[in-house]
Scaffold this motif. Structure first.
Motif, PDB file in Angstrom:
ATOM      1  N   ALA A  35       0.819  -1.164  -0.029  1.00 28.57           N
ATOM      2  CA  ALA A  35       0.026   0.015  -0.020  1.00 28.57           C
ATOM      3  C   ALA A  35       0.722   1.201   0.055  1.00 28.57           C
ATOM      4  CB  ALA A  35      -1.007   0.062   1.219  1.00 28.57           C
ATOM      5  N   ARG A  36       1.970   1.246  -0.914  1.00 28.24           N
ATOM      6  CA  ARG A  36       2.790   2.373  -1.087  1.00 28.24           C
ATOM      7  C   ARG A  36       2.272   3.608  -1.675  1.00 28.24           C
ATOM      8  NH1 ARG A  36       8.413   1.523   0.172  1.00 28.24           N
ATOM      9  NH2 ARG A  36       8.924  -0.882   0.258  1.00 28.24           N
ATOM     10  N   LYS A  37       2.194   4.741  -1.254  1.00 29.62           N
ATOM     11  CA  LYS A  37       1.677   5.979  -1.942  1.00 29.62           C
ATOM     12  C   LYS A  37       2.798   6.477  -2.823  1.00 29.62           C
ATOM     13  CE  LYS A  37      -1.532   7.048   1.615  1.00 29.62           C
ATOM     14  NZ  LYS A  37      -2.253   7.742   2.552  1.00 29.62           N
ATOM     15  N   LEU A  38       2.693   5.736  -4.093  1.00 30.49           N
ATOM     16  CA  LEU A  38       3.569   5.976  -5.184  1.00 30.49           C
ATOM     17  C   LEU A  38       3.158   5.809  -6.265  1.00 30.49           C
ATOM     18  CD1 LEU A  38       6.783   6.458  -5.451  1.00 30.49           C
ATOM     19  CD2 LEU A  38       6.946   4.187  -5.571  1.00 30.49           C
ATOM     20  N   ASN A  39       3.221   6.640  -7.325  1.00 26.30           N
ATOM     21  CA  ASN A  39       2.780   6.612  -8.542  1.00 26.30           C
ATOM     22  C   ASN A  39       3.813   5.594  -9.383  1.00 26.30           C
ATOM     23  OD1 ASN A  39       1.850   6.831 -11.079  1.00 26.30           O
ATOM     24  ND2 ASN A  39       2.223   9.011 -11.624  1.00 26.30           N
ATOM     25  N   THR A  40       3.383   4.285  -9.574  1.00 26.44           N
ATOM     26  CA  THR A  40       4.055   3.371 -10.063  1.00 26.44           C
ATOM     27  C   THR A  40       4.280   3.707 -11.726  1.00 26.44           C
ATOM     28  OG1 THR A  40       2.437   1.900 -10.102  1.00 26.44           O
ATOM     29  CG2 THR A  40       3.941   1.832  -8.211  1.00 26.44           C
ATOM     30  N   LEU A  91      16.147  11.065 -12.853  1.00 24.76           N
ATOM     31  CA  LEU A  91      16.904   9.903 -12.555  1.00 24.76           C
ATOM     32  C   LEU A  91      17.130   9.816 -11.234  1.00 24.76           C
ATOM     33  CD1 LEU A  91      18.636   7.505 -14.044  1.00 24.76           C
ATOM     34  CD2 LEU A  91      20.441   9.085 -13.971  1.00 24.76           C
ATOM     35  N   CYS A  92      16.719   8.418 -10.623  1.00 23.31           N
ATOM     36  CA  CYS A  92      16.815   8.275  -9.351  1.00 23.31           C
ATOM     37  C   CYS A  92      18.026   7.175  -8.969  1.00 23.31           C
ATOM     38  CB  CYS A  92      15.313   7.789  -8.778  1.00 23.31           C
ATOM     39  SG  CYS A  92      14.182   9.145  -8.994  1.00 23.31           S
ATOM     40  N   GLY A  93      18.288   6.457 -10.005  1.00 22.80           N
ATOM     41  CA  GLY A  93      19.379   5.205  -9.762  1.00 22.80           C
ATOM     42  C   GLY A  93      20.060   4.808 -10.665  1.00 22.80           C
ATOM     43  N   LEU A 111      26.473   0.543  -8.325  1.00 25.45           N
ATOM     44  CA  LEU A 111      25.171   0.890  -7.771  1.00 25.45           C
ATOM     45  C   LEU A 111      25.081   2.404  -7.186  1.00 25.45           C
ATOM     46  CD1 LEU A 111      22.023   0.076  -7.529  1.00 25.45           C
ATOM     47  CD2 LEU A 111      22.724  -1.263  -5.571  1.00 25.45           C
ATOM     48  N   GLN A 112      24.318   3.311  -7.755  1.00 22.09           N
ATOM     49  CA  GLN A 112      24.285   4.465  -6.868  1.00 22.09           C
ATOM     50  C   GLN A 112      22.837   5.033  -7.021  1.00 22.09           C
ATOM     51  OE1 GLN A 112      26.758   7.394  -8.395  1.00 22.09           O
ATOM     52  NE2 GLN A 112      26.640   8.784  -6.690  1.00 22.09           N
ATOM     53  N   GLY A 113      22.373   5.681  -5.888  1.00 22.05           N
ATOM     54  CA  GLY A 113      21.197   6.142  -5.925  1.00 22.05           C
ATOM     55  C   GLY A 113      21.404   7.786  -6.074  1.00 22.05           C
ATOM     56  N   HIS A 114      20.395   8.626  -6.322  1.00 24.86           N
ATOM     57  CA  HIS A 114      20.455  10.181  -6.644  1.00 24.86           C
ATOM     58  C   HIS A 114      20.885  10.691  -5.111  1.00 24.86           C
ATOM     59  CE1 HIS A 114      19.852  13.952  -7.399  1.00 24.86           C
ATOM     60  NE2 HIS A 114      19.422  13.902  -8.466  1.00 24.86           N
ATOM     61  N   PRO A 115      22.006  11.492  -5.033  1.00 20.33           N
ATOM     62  CA  PRO A 115      22.185  11.722  -3.824  1.00 20.33           C
ATOM     63  C   PRO A 115      21.381  12.724  -2.934  1.00 20.33           C
ATOM     64  CG  PRO A 115      23.751  12.906  -5.280  1.00 20.33           C
ATOM     65  CD  PRO A 115      22.700  11.602  -5.880  1.00 20.33           C
ATOM     66  N   ASP A 116      20.187  13.144  -3.670  1.00 20.97           N
ATOM     67  CA  ASP A 116      19.159  14.289  -3.239  1.00 20.97           C
ATOM     68  C   ASP A 116      18.370  13.186  -2.426  1.00 20.97           C
ATOM     69  OD1 ASP A 116      17.132  15.664  -2.467  1.00 20.97           O
ATOM     70  OD2 ASP A 116      16.454  16.034  -4.761  1.00 20.97           O
ATOM     71  N   ARG A 117      18.359  13.664  -1.108  1.00 19.97           N
ATOM     72  CA  ARG A 117      17.500  12.899   0.081  1.00 19.97           C
ATOM     73  C   ARG A 117      15.991  12.960  -0.347  1.00 19.97           C
ATOM     74  NH1 ARG A 117      20.788  10.545   3.719  1.00 19.97           N
ATOM     75  NH2 ARG A 117      22.560  11.295   4.192  1.00 19.97           N
ATOM     76  N   SER A 118      15.657  13.769  -1.174  1.00 21.53           N
ATOM     77  CA  SER A 118      14.123  13.878  -1.299  1.00 21.53           C
ATOM     78  C   SER A 118      13.753  13.386  -2.581  1.00 21.53           C
ATOM     79  CB  SER A 118      13.799  15.424  -1.106  1.00 21.53           C
ATOM     80  OG  SER A 118      14.342  16.342  -2.421  1.00 21.53           O
ATOM     81  N   ARG A 122      13.614   7.433  -2.810  1.00 22.12           N
ATOM     82  CA  ARG A 122      14.659   7.099  -1.792  1.00 22.12           C
ATOM     83  C   ARG A 122      14.545   5.924  -0.888  1.00 22.12           C
ATOM     84  NH1 ARG A 122      19.750   9.147  -0.552  1.00 22.12           N
ATOM     85  NH2 ARG A 122      19.984   9.054   1.511  1.00 22.12           N
ATOM     86  N   GLY A 123      15.385   5.042  -0.855  1.00 21.41           N
ATOM     87  CA  GLY A 123      15.658   3.945   0.038  1.00 21.41           C
ATOM     88  C   GLY A 123      15.069   2.765  -0.778  1.00 21.41           C
TER      89      GLY A 123
END
Length: 177
Positions: A35-40, A91-93, A111-118, A122-123
């Motif tokens: 039930a993640r509130k994310l626009n997949t 681009l997030c990752g 492997l790298q995620g976008h450094p912007d914490r927002s 994220r995660g």
């Protein structure tokens, strides 16, 4: 051992494309079940393109990963899996994994995620990249995924994802049949 020769490159391209598509479908299913509130529909699992390299250039201050080298790696390594994870136009990752010359192990090289914490994913970048790598590894018949040269700060994170050190001090996760 899989046959080399005619059709092998096309098969590998098909496997990579299918792995990205299947990983996306599993990600959407997981989001719904949690039930993640994310626009997949805004999420994309794409290959690493020049647009992705351009989008990650501002990240270079956060970590000095050689993402600009991936296009050369892709030319030399027909089995290398390249993954760009996007949310809408952000681009997030990024992830690059390869079995190199192994039929047993695929290694996550970068492997790298976008450094912007927002950023909206994220995660989720490592689990999403692991999902695609796992799917692709199974298509190739690999039995394990290894994190190549993990930084000491990220080892606990990978351990939370199921990785552990083997007797050769490799950070691996074994794939069930």
């Amino acid at each position: 051992m899989r046959r080399k020769g005619k059709g092998t490159e096309l098969r590998n391209q098909t496997y990579k494309s299918d792995a990205r598509k299947l990983a996306y479908k599993m990600f959407v299913k997981d989001c719904k079940s949690r039930a993640r509130k994310l626009n997949t529909e805004a999420v994309r699992f794409d290959p690493i393109t020049p647009a992705a390299i351009t989008a990650c250039l501002p990240w270079l201050e956060a970590a000095l990963f050689p993402w600009e080298s991936v296009s050369n790696w892709k030319c030399k390594d027909a089995k290398g899996l390249d993954l760009a994870i996007w949310y809408e136009q952000k681009l997030c990752g990024l992830c690059y994994a390869t079995p190199r010359k192994s039929a047993i192990c695929i290694k996550i090289i970068l492997l790298q995620g976008h450094p912007d914490r927002s950023h909206p994913l994220r995660g989720l970048i490592a689990p999403m990249a692991l999902l695609a790598t796992d799917t692709y590894a199974r298509m190739l018949g690999c039995k394990e995924i290894e994190i190549q040269d993990p930084g000491p700060n990220v080892v606990p994170y990978y351990q939370n994802l199921g990785f552990s050190f083997d007797q050769n001090n490799r950070l691996v996760i074994y794939l069930d049949d």
